[in-house]
Write an enzyme that holds these catalytic residues in place. Structure first.
Site, PDB file in Angstrom:
ATOM      1  N   HIS A 141       0.847  -1.194   0.000  1.00 35.76           N
ATOM      2  CA  HIS A 141       0.000   0.000   0.000  1.00 35.76           C
ATOM      3  C   HIS A 141       0.881   1.242   0.000  1.00 35.76           C
ATOM      4  O   HIS A 141       1.850   1.319   0.750  1.00 35.76           O
ATOM      5  CB  HIS A 141      -0.906   0.022   1.240  1.00 35.76           C
ATOM      6  CG  HIS A 141      -2.047  -0.940   1.153  1.00 35.76           C
ATOM      7  ND1 HIS A 141      -3.135  -0.884   1.982  1.00 35.76           N
ATOM      8  CD2 HIS A 141      -2.268  -1.991   0.314  1.00 35.76           C
ATOM      9  CE1 HIS A 141      -3.982  -1.848   1.659  1.00 35.76           C
ATOM     10  NE2 HIS A 141      -3.474  -2.534   0.669  1.00 35.76           N
ATOM     11  N   TYR A 176       4.291   6.332  10.383  1.00 29.67           N
ATOM     12  CA  TYR A 176       3.513   5.159   9.975  1.00 29.67           C
ATOM     13  C   TYR A 176       4.386   4.143   9.233  1.00 29.67           C
ATOM     14  O   TYR A 176       4.342   2.949   9.514  1.00 29.67           O
ATOM     15  CB  TYR A 176       2.320   5.585   9.099  1.00 29.67           C
ATOM     16  CG  TYR A 176       1.229   4.545   9.060  1.00 29.67           C
ATOM     17  CD1 TYR A 176       0.072   4.675   9.813  1.00 29.67           C
ATOM     18  CD2 TYR A 176       1.377   3.391   8.282  1.00 29.67           C
ATOM     19  CE1 TYR A 176      -0.912   3.701   9.802  1.00 29.67           C
ATOM     20  CE2 TYR A 176       0.395   2.414   8.262  1.00 29.67           C
ATOM     21  CZ  TYR A 176      -0.741   2.578   9.017  1.00 29.67           C
ATOM     22  OH  TYR A 176      -1.715   1.608   9.011  1.00 29.67           O
ATOM     23  N   PRO A 198      -3.475  -0.229  19.357  1.00 30.56           N
ATOM     24  CA  PRO A 198      -3.220  -0.693  17.986  1.00 30.56           C
ATOM     25  C   PRO A 198      -3.302   0.366  16.886  1.00 30.56           C
ATOM     26  O   PRO A 198      -2.766   0.145  15.802  1.00 30.56           O
ATOM     27  CB  PRO A 198      -4.295  -1.763  17.766  1.00 30.56           C
ATOM     28  CG  PRO A 198      -5.348  -1.483  18.769  1.00 30.56           C
ATOM     29  CD  PRO A 198      -4.673  -0.847  19.939  1.00 30.56           C
TER      30      PRO A 198
HETATM   31  P1  FAD Z   1       3.353 -12.251  21.333  1.00 34.19           P
HETATM   32  O1  FAD Z   1       2.863 -12.275  19.962  1.00 34.19           O
HETATM   33  O2  FAD Z   1       2.388 -12.028  22.455  1.00 34.19           O
HETATM   34  O3  FAD Z   1       4.095 -13.647  21.578  1.00 34.19           O
HETATM   35  C1  FAD Z   1       4.475 -14.097  22.850  1.00 34.19           C
HETATM   36  C2  FAD Z   1       4.485 -15.614  22.855  1.00 34.19           C
HETATM   37  O4  FAD Z   1       4.942 -16.081  24.118  1.00 34.19           O
HETATM   38  C3  FAD Z   1       3.105 -16.194  22.655  1.00 34.19           C
HETATM   39  O5  FAD Z   1       3.146 -17.154  21.627  1.00 34.19           O
HETATM   40  C4  FAD Z   1       2.761 -16.805  24.001  1.00 34.19           C
HETATM   41  O6  FAD Z   1       1.923 -17.935  23.882  1.00 34.19           O
HETATM   42  C5  FAD Z   1       4.135 -17.151  24.527  1.00 34.19           C
HETATM   43  N1  FAD Z   1       4.227 -17.262  25.982  1.00 34.19           N
HETATM   44  C6  FAD Z   1       3.606 -16.522  26.930  1.00 34.19           C
HETATM   45  N2  FAD Z   1       3.965 -16.913  28.158  1.00 34.19           N
HETATM   46  C7  FAD Z   1       4.841 -17.913  27.982  1.00 34.19           C
HETATM   47  C8  FAD Z   1       5.571 -18.737  28.890  1.00 34.19           C
HETATM   48  N3  FAD Z   1       5.460 -18.585  30.202  1.00 34.19           N
HETATM   49  N4  FAD Z   1       6.382 -19.681  28.392  1.00 34.19           N
HETATM   50  C9  FAD Z   1       6.512 -19.846  27.047  1.00 34.19           C
HETATM   51  N5  FAD Z   1       5.835 -19.107  26.137  1.00 34.19           N
HETATM   52  C10 FAD Z   1       5.025 -18.150  26.609  1.00 34.19           C
HETATM   53  N6  FAD Z   1      -0.647  -4.930  16.812  1.00 34.19           N
HETATM   54  C11 FAD Z   1      -0.853  -4.231  15.720  1.00 34.19           C
HETATM   55  O7  FAD Z   1       0.094  -3.612  15.242  1.00 34.19           O
HETATM   56  N7  FAD Z   1      -2.098  -4.236  15.116  1.00 34.19           N
HETATM   57  C12 FAD Z   1      -3.152  -4.983  15.613  1.00 34.19           C
HETATM   58  O8  FAD Z   1      -4.232  -4.999  15.061  1.00 34.19           O
HETATM   59  C13 FAD Z   1      -2.968  -5.713  16.771  1.00 34.19           C
HETATM   60  N8  FAD Z   1      -3.968  -6.454  17.294  1.00 34.19           N
HETATM   61  C14 FAD Z   1      -3.731  -7.146  18.455  1.00 34.19           C
HETATM   62  C15 FAD Z   1      -4.750  -7.889  19.038  1.00 34.19           C
HETATM   63  C16 FAD Z   1      -4.534  -8.581  20.242  1.00 34.19           C
HETATM   64  C17 FAD Z   1      -5.668  -9.386  20.868  1.00 34.19           C
HETATM   65  C18 FAD Z   1      -3.264  -8.513  20.874  1.00 34.19           C
HETATM   66  C19 FAD Z   1      -3.007  -9.220  22.194  1.00 34.19           C
HETATM   67  C20 FAD Z   1      -2.247  -7.781  20.264  1.00 34.19           C
HETATM   68  C21 FAD Z   1      -2.465  -7.100  19.065  1.00 34.19           C
HETATM   69  N9  FAD Z   1      -1.454  -6.363  18.445  1.00 34.19           N
HETATM   70  C22 FAD Z   1      -1.671  -5.663  17.336  1.00 34.19           C
HETATM   71  C23 FAD Z   1      -0.124  -6.324  18.965  1.00 34.19           C
HETATM   72  C24 FAD Z   1       0.797  -7.293  18.233  1.00 34.19           C
HETATM   73  O9  FAD Z   1       0.072  -8.429  17.845  1.00 34.19           O
HETATM   74  C25 FAD Z   1       1.900  -7.615  19.198  1.00 34.19           C
HETATM   75  O10 FAD Z   1       2.611  -6.415  19.429  1.00 34.19           O
HETATM   76  C26 FAD Z   1       2.849  -8.717  18.735  1.00 34.19           C
HETATM   77  O11 FAD Z   1       2.186  -9.955  18.734  1.00 34.19           O
HETATM   78  C27 FAD Z   1       4.065  -8.777  19.642  1.00 34.19           C
HETATM   79  O12 FAD Z   1       4.817  -9.917  19.375  1.00 34.19           O
HETATM   80  P2  FAD Z   1       5.605 -10.632  20.529  1.00 34.19           P
HETATM   81  O13 FAD Z   1       6.321 -11.763  19.874  1.00 34.19           O
HETATM   82  O14 FAD Z   1       6.363  -9.654  21.325  1.00 34.19           O
HETATM   83  O15 FAD Z   1       4.488 -11.180  21.536  1.00 34.19           O
HETATM   84  C1  DHB Z   2      -4.625  -3.425  11.220  1.00 34.85           C
HETATM   85  C2  DHB Z   2      -4.449  -3.228  12.550  1.00 34.85           C
HETATM   86  C3  DHB Z   2      -4.109  -1.977  13.021  1.00 34.85           C
HETATM   87  O1  DHB Z   2      -3.908  -1.774  14.329  1.00 34.85           O
HETATM   88  C4  DHB Z   2      -3.958  -0.910  12.162  1.00 34.85           C
HETATM   89  O2  DHB Z   2      -3.644   0.309  12.657  1.00 34.85           O
HETATM   90  C5  DHB Z   2      -4.138  -1.112  10.810  1.00 34.85           C
HETATM   91  C6  DHB Z   2      -4.470  -2.381  10.342  1.00 34.85           C
HETATM   92  C7  DHB Z   2      -4.996  -4.761  10.732  1.00 34.85           C
HETATM   93  O3  DHB Z   2      -5.165  -5.672  11.564  1.00 34.85           O
HETATM   94  O4  DHB Z   2      -5.136  -4.956   9.524  1.00 34.85           O
END
Ligand code: FAD
Ligand code: DHB
Length: 390
Positions: free
Chosen positions: A73, A384, A292
């Site tokens: 995009h 962004y 988000p």
């Molecule tokens: P995570 O993806 O949380 O991964 C952490 C991993 O550690 C998980 O797989 C978990 O199961 C594992 N874990 C936890 N505890 C333990 C343990 N004790 N032992 C072993 N493993 C463990 N960001 C955006 O930019 N746009 C969005 O739309 C958006 N939507 C989201 C919706 C939700 C419901 C959530 C919770 C987050 C969202 N985010 C979004 C944020 C984005 O998804 C996260 O910032 C991203 O997943 C971060 O990655 P991470 O690897 O740090 O953590």
């Molecule tokens: C999406 C999520 C976001 O938080 C955003 O700012 C734009 C797009 C998405 O899930 O596609």
């Protein structure tokens, strides 16, 4: 007792990317994940990759499917009431974004890990971290009925906001910064072609709405709701009716289709400083959360582990521990830029249930400024697509 160089807790985007970057440099790691592979691959979350994050995946050899199936995009639409205004990221910054679901990023990284033959254990439990302040930290965990101890040089806490890593740091070491918001997002995935070819961020009297997508056949949409919204009160018809109200403009149709998934996401801002203690390094959601709006969460997680992987390479290869010592400081500059941007986008576009007309006028003025000033539009666009030097 087994041994590795880097013990990685969590197989989300942060843990998997770190394991992959280290593998490419010949550094061993073991990744421990509490959930099953199916669960991790299906967890519906973010969908926007910054320009440089997409390029990092290319360089790391995990970008092929993203380049085939991801949607490039060159801008987004900002909508205020009935007016839409496009921000052209490519013209303003020379950069673009890639719309590619976090589920797909995680699948690609798991496939690369399995191909590397390096250990990735799903379904571990009772994970605990030990001797983090010495030079031989260890991770204890249970897996398939057996107890294990893994001796490491360093531990990477990539286990998200609710993981054990941050909680293993003694009280008083970390300073916490937080902000709660009086709203959340109700998100859906729908089997219908996206009604627009770019994302639409819409502010209005009924609250925020966002049109996004996952593929030419799948739409992803979000609605501002209460942080503790009861999903049971939202029939598919009610969700579509509310999206029509908030996104609708004359001469444009929001196409409806079967809703495949729905969920409520609470919103918070959270940072801990520092992001390291002894031989433990926190990365991604384990160290910080953004609301988000602006899609920074996933990108920050990848940026953290990129810094960490480079620092570990300098340490193992050249005995240089300055980059590892500076890990937290380096990451926090970008983290705070993203915290500000996400807070700003969120407060500009959501209806504050406790707000007053003064707040609304400030939002309208800010959006007008973005429509009329190239400098203001460029600042948004730069944040962004991902700032180069945070
Ligand atoms: P995570 O993806 O949380 O991964 C952490 C991993 O550690 C998980 O797989 C978990 O199961 C594992 N874990 C936890 N505890 C333990 C343990 N004790 N032992 C072993 N493993 C463990 N960001 C955006 O930019 N746009 C969005 O739309 C958006 N939507 C989201 C919706 C939700 C419901 C959530 C919770 C987050 C969202 N985010 C979004 C944020 C984005 O998804 C996260 O910032 C991203 O997943 C971060 O990655 P991470 O690897 O740090 O953590
Ligand atoms: C999406 C999520 C976001 O938080 C955003 O700012 C734009 C797009 C998405 O899930 O596609």
């Amino acid at each position: 007792m087994s041994r590795t160089q880097v013990g990685i807790v969590g197989a989300g985007p942060a843990g998997l990317t770190l394991g992959h970057l280290l593998h490419r440099e010949g550094i061993e790691s073991v990744i421990l994940e509490a959930r099953s592979r199916d669960y991790v691959e299906a967890r519906l979350r973010a969908g926007v990759l910054e320009h440089d994050v997409a390029e990092l995946f290319d360089r790391a050899g995990v970008g092929a499917r993203m380049r085939r199936e991801g949607l490039v995009h060159t801008g987004v639409e900002l909508q205020s009431g009935p007016e839409r205004h496009r921000l052209a990221f490519d013209e303003l910054t020379g950069k673009t974004i890639v719309v590619y679901g976090q589920t797909e990023v995680v699948k690609d990284l798991i496939a690369a890990r399995l191909e590397s033959g390096r250990p990735l254990r799903f379904g571990v439990s009772d994970v605990s971290l030990h001797d983090l302040d010495g030079d031989r930290p260890a991770i204890r965990y249970a897996h398939e009925g057996d107890e294990h101890e893994l001796a490491c040089d360093v531990v990477a806490g990539c286990d998200g906001f609710h993981g054990v890593s941050r909680a293993s740091i003694p009280t008083g070491v970390l300073q916490e910064f937080r902000r709660e918001y009086p709203y959340g997002w109700l998100g859906i995935l729908a089997a219908v072609a996206p009604s627009h070819d770019e994302l639409i961020y819409a502010r209005g009297e009924r609250g925020f709405a966002l049109l996004s997508m996952r593929s030419p056949e799948l739409s992803r949409l979000y609605l501002q709701c209460a942080p503790d919204e009861d999903l049971g009160a939202w029939s598919d018809d009610r969700i579509w009716a509310e999206l029509q109200e908030r996104l609708g403009v004359d001469g444009w149709t929001l196409h409806e289709g079967p809703i495949l998934e729905k969920g409520v996401t609470p919103m918070r801002s959270f940072v801990v400083e520092p992001m390291q203690w002894g031989r433990l390094f926190l990365a991604g959601d384990a160290a910080h959360i953004v609301p988000p709006t602006g899609a920074k969460g996933l990108n920050l997680a990848i940026r953290d582990v990129h810094v960490l992987a480079d620092a570990l390479v300098a340490w193992y290869r050249d005995g240089d521990h300055a980059p590892l010592d500076g890990y937290s400081e380096t990451c926090l500059r970008r983290v705070w830029r993203a915290e500000h941007f996400s807070w700003w986008m969120t407060t500009m576009l959501h209806r504050d249930p406790e707000g007053d007309p003064f707040d609304v006028r400030l939002q309208q003025s800010q959006l007008r400024h973005l429509r009329t000033s190239t400098a203001a539009a460029t600042a948004l666009a730069e944040n962004y697509v991902g700032v180069e030097r945070a």
